[in-house]
Design a protein around this motif. Structure first.
Motif, PDB file in Angstrom:
ATOM      1  N   GLN A   2       0.845  -1.185   0.000  1.00  0.00           N
ATOM      2  CA  GLN A   2       0.000   0.000   0.000  1.00  0.00           C
ATOM      3  C   GLN A   2       0.891   1.250   0.000  1.00  0.00           C
ATOM      4  O   GLN A   2       1.912   1.278   0.685  1.00  0.00           O
ATOM      5  CB  GLN A   2      -0.864  -0.032   1.258  1.00  0.00           C
ATOM      6  N   ILE A   3       0.499   2.270  -0.764  1.00  0.00           N
ATOM      7  CA  ILE A   3       1.191   3.559  -0.756  1.00  0.00           C
ATOM      8  C   ILE A   3       0.362   4.492   0.114  1.00  0.00           C
ATOM      9  O   ILE A   3      -0.831   4.672  -0.120  1.00  0.00           O
ATOM     10  CB  ILE A   3       1.345   4.138  -2.179  1.00  0.00           C
ATOM     11  N   THR A   4       1.012   5.061   1.129  1.00  0.00           N
ATOM     12  CA  THR A   4       0.284   5.855   2.115  1.00  0.00           C
ATOM     13  C   THR A   4       1.090   7.077   2.554  1.00  0.00           C
ATOM     14  O   THR A   4       2.327   7.025   2.572  1.00  0.00           O
ATOM     15  CB  THR A   4      -0.065   4.971   3.336  1.00  0.00           C
ATOM     16  N   PRO A   5       0.424   8.179   2.904  1.00  0.00           N
ATOM     17  CA  PRO A   5       1.150   9.346   3.433  1.00  0.00           C
ATOM     18  C   PRO A   5       1.833   9.002   4.754  1.00  0.00           C
ATOM     19  O   PRO A   5       1.313   8.204   5.544  1.00  0.00           O
ATOM     20  CB  PRO A   5       0.044  10.389   3.655  1.00  0.00           C
ATOM     21  N   LEU A   6       2.994   9.596   4.969  1.00  0.00           N
ATOM     22  CA  LEU A   6       3.750   9.365   6.195  1.00  0.00           C
ATOM     23  C   LEU A   6       3.803  10.650   7.007  1.00  0.00           C
ATOM     24  O   LEU A   6       3.678  11.745   6.463  1.00  0.00           O
ATOM     25  CB  LEU A   6       5.175   8.907   5.859  1.00  0.00           C
ATOM     26  N   GLY A   7       4.011  10.485   8.323  1.00  0.00           N
ATOM     27  CA  GLY A   7       4.082  11.637   9.212  1.00  0.00           C
ATOM     28  C   GLY A   7       5.268  11.546  10.144  1.00  0.00           C
ATOM     29  O   GLY A   7       6.146  10.684  10.013  1.00  0.00           O
ATOM     30  N   PHE A   8       5.281  12.421  11.125  1.00  0.00           N
ATOM     31  CA  PHE A   8       6.398  12.516  12.061  1.00  0.00           C
ATOM     32  C   PHE A   8       6.669  11.214  12.806  1.00  0.00           C
ATOM     33  O   PHE A   8       7.814  10.897  13.103  1.00  0.00           O
ATOM     34  CB  PHE A   8       6.178  13.674  13.042  1.00  0.00           C
ATOM     35  N   PHE A  42       5.827  13.144   2.160  1.00  0.00           N
ATOM     36  CA  PHE A  42       6.444  11.824   2.276  1.00  0.00           C
ATOM     37  C   PHE A  42       5.353  10.782   2.081  1.00  0.00           C
ATOM     38  O   PHE A  42       4.336  10.807   2.777  1.00  0.00           O
ATOM     39  CB  PHE A  42       7.052  11.625   3.676  1.00  0.00           C
ATOM     40  N   LEU A  43       5.574   9.883   1.132  1.00  0.00           N
ATOM     41  CA  LEU A  43       4.686   8.741   0.943  1.00  0.00           C
ATOM     42  C   LEU A  43       5.503   7.485   1.171  1.00  0.00           C
ATOM     43  O   LEU A  43       6.669   7.416   0.776  1.00  0.00           O
ATOM     44  CB  LEU A  43       4.103   8.721  -0.473  1.00  0.00           C
ATOM     45  N   GLY A  44       4.884   6.495   1.800  1.00  0.00           N
ATOM     46  CA  GLY A  44       5.586   5.255   2.073  1.00  0.00           C
ATOM     47  C   GLY A  44       4.946   4.065   1.391  1.00  0.00           C
ATOM     48  O   GLY A  44       3.742   4.046   1.152  1.00  0.00           O
ATOM     49  N   ALA A  45       5.776   3.080   1.079  1.00  0.00           N
ATOM     50  CA  ALA A  45       5.309   1.785   0.599  1.00  0.00           C
ATOM     51  C   ALA A  45       5.298   0.872   1.810  1.00  0.00           C
ATOM     52  O   ALA A  45       6.336   0.649   2.431  1.00  0.00           O
ATOM     53  CB  ALA A  45       6.238   1.244  -0.480  1.00  0.00           C
ATOM     54  N   VAL A  46       4.112   0.371   2.145  1.00  0.00           N
ATOM     55  CA  VAL A  46       3.945  -0.450   3.338  1.00  0.00           C
ATOM     56  C   VAL A  46       3.569  -1.868   2.922  1.00  0.00           C
ATOM     57  O   VAL A  46       2.643  -2.075   2.146  1.00  0.00           O
ATOM     58  CB  VAL A  46       2.868   0.144   4.274  1.00  0.00           C
ATOM     59  N   SER A  47       4.328  -2.823   3.433  1.00  0.00           N
ATOM     60  CA  SER A  47       4.087  -4.237   3.163  1.00  0.00           C
ATOM     61  C   SER A  47       4.128  -4.989   4.485  1.00  0.00           C
ATOM     62  O   SER A  47       5.097  -4.854   5.239  1.00  0.00           O
ATOM     63  CB  SER A  47       5.149  -4.788   2.207  1.00  0.00           C
ATOM     64  N   GLY A  48       3.091  -5.751   4.774  1.00  0.00           N
ATOM     65  CA  GLY A  48       3.033  -6.508   6.017  1.00  0.00           C
ATOM     66  C   GLY A  48       3.128  -5.617   7.251  1.00  0.00           C
ATOM     67  O   GLY A  48       3.698  -6.017   8.262  1.00  0.00           O
ATOM     68  N   GLY A  49       2.608  -4.408   7.167  1.00  0.00           N
ATOM     69  CA  GLY A  49       2.625  -3.490   8.288  1.00  0.00           C
ATOM     70  C   GLY A  49       3.930  -2.736   8.475  1.00  0.00           C
ATOM     71  O   GLY A  49       4.066  -1.949   9.412  1.00  0.00           O
ATOM     72  N   GLU A  50       4.918  -2.954   7.588  1.00  0.00           N
ATOM     73  CA  GLU A  50       6.215  -2.299   7.716  1.00  0.00           C
ATOM     74  C   GLU A  50       6.492  -1.432   6.499  1.00  0.00           C
ATOM     75  O   GLU A  50       6.250  -1.835   5.358  1.00  0.00           O
ATOM     76  CB  GLU A  50       7.329  -3.339   7.857  1.00  0.00           C
ATOM     77  N   THR A  51       7.012  -0.231   6.738  1.00  0.00           N
ATOM     78  CA  THR A  51       7.409   0.649   5.644  1.00  0.00           C
ATOM     79  C   THR A  51       8.697   0.105   5.030  1.00  0.00           C
ATOM     80  O   THR A  51       9.691  -0.073   5.726  1.00  0.00           O
ATOM     81  CB  THR A  51       7.613   2.091   6.142  1.00  0.00           C
ATOM     82  N   VAL A  52       8.641  -0.187   3.730  1.00  0.00           N
ATOM     83  CA  VAL A  52       9.788  -0.787   3.032  1.00  0.00           C
ATOM     84  C   VAL A  52      10.421   0.166   2.027  1.00  0.00           C
ATOM     85  O   VAL A  52      11.440  -0.157   1.417  1.00  0.00           O
ATOM     86  CB  VAL A  52       9.390  -2.110   2.346  1.00  0.00           C
TER      87      VAL A  52
END
Length: 154
Positions: A2-8, A42-52
């Motif tokens: 999943q691609i999701t916005p990231l924060g502090f 900042f956008l993150g790629a999250v796989s299995g609950g972890e930002t990769v």
């Protein structure tokens, strides 16, 4: 994935990813926080609950200046970086931002191939940009203006 916005709250993990991916040239926690404080997206790629992986860009009027794309080694060559770039495009287009730029080390063939594969075109060179090494300037625009930012349509 999943691609999701990231924060502090995500900054410690982003600093880890930086160190894994870039070693001595990595952005540290403070540098990442400064970018986020300054309004960078900042956008993150999250796989299995972890930002990769993540992408960071500064948004200026109708342009997005991509500062960094980083993916941990075990998730490379799986489309994660392309998904991050496409996620940023979607995020920006919804906000009226339709031009994208970045610099990439002229010797980084993998990154240049990734960016070309997502529509970026080379428009010039910045001499000595990376610790004395040249950077290739690349652009992607929704419309080609025929002058400074000629690029492919999104």
């Amino acid at each position: 994935m999943q691609i999701t916005p990231l924060g502090f709250d995500d900054l410690p993990r982003l600093a880890e990813i930086e160190k894994i991916c870039f070693g001595a040239d990595a952005w540290n926690y403070g540098m990442l926080k400064s970018e986020m404080d300054g309004g960078a997206v900042f956008l993150g790629a999250v796989s299995g609950g972890e930002t990769v992986g993540y992408i960071c860009a500064r948004l200026i009027i109708d342009e997005a200046d991509i500062n960094n794309v980083a993916v941990v080694p075990e998730f490379r060559r799986r489309g994660v970086a392309s998904a991050l770039i496409n996620g940023l495009k979607d995020y920006c287009l919804k906000r009226g931002i339709n031009r994208f730029t970045l610099e990439v080390n002229v010797n980084n063939r993998a990154a240049k191939s990734l960016y070309a594969g997502t529509g970026f075109v080379s428009v010039g060179i910045r001499k000595g940009y990376y610790h004395g090494e040249d950077a290739e300037i690349m652009w992607l625009t929704e419309e080609s203006d025929g002058e400074n930012h000629q690029g492919r349509r999104i």
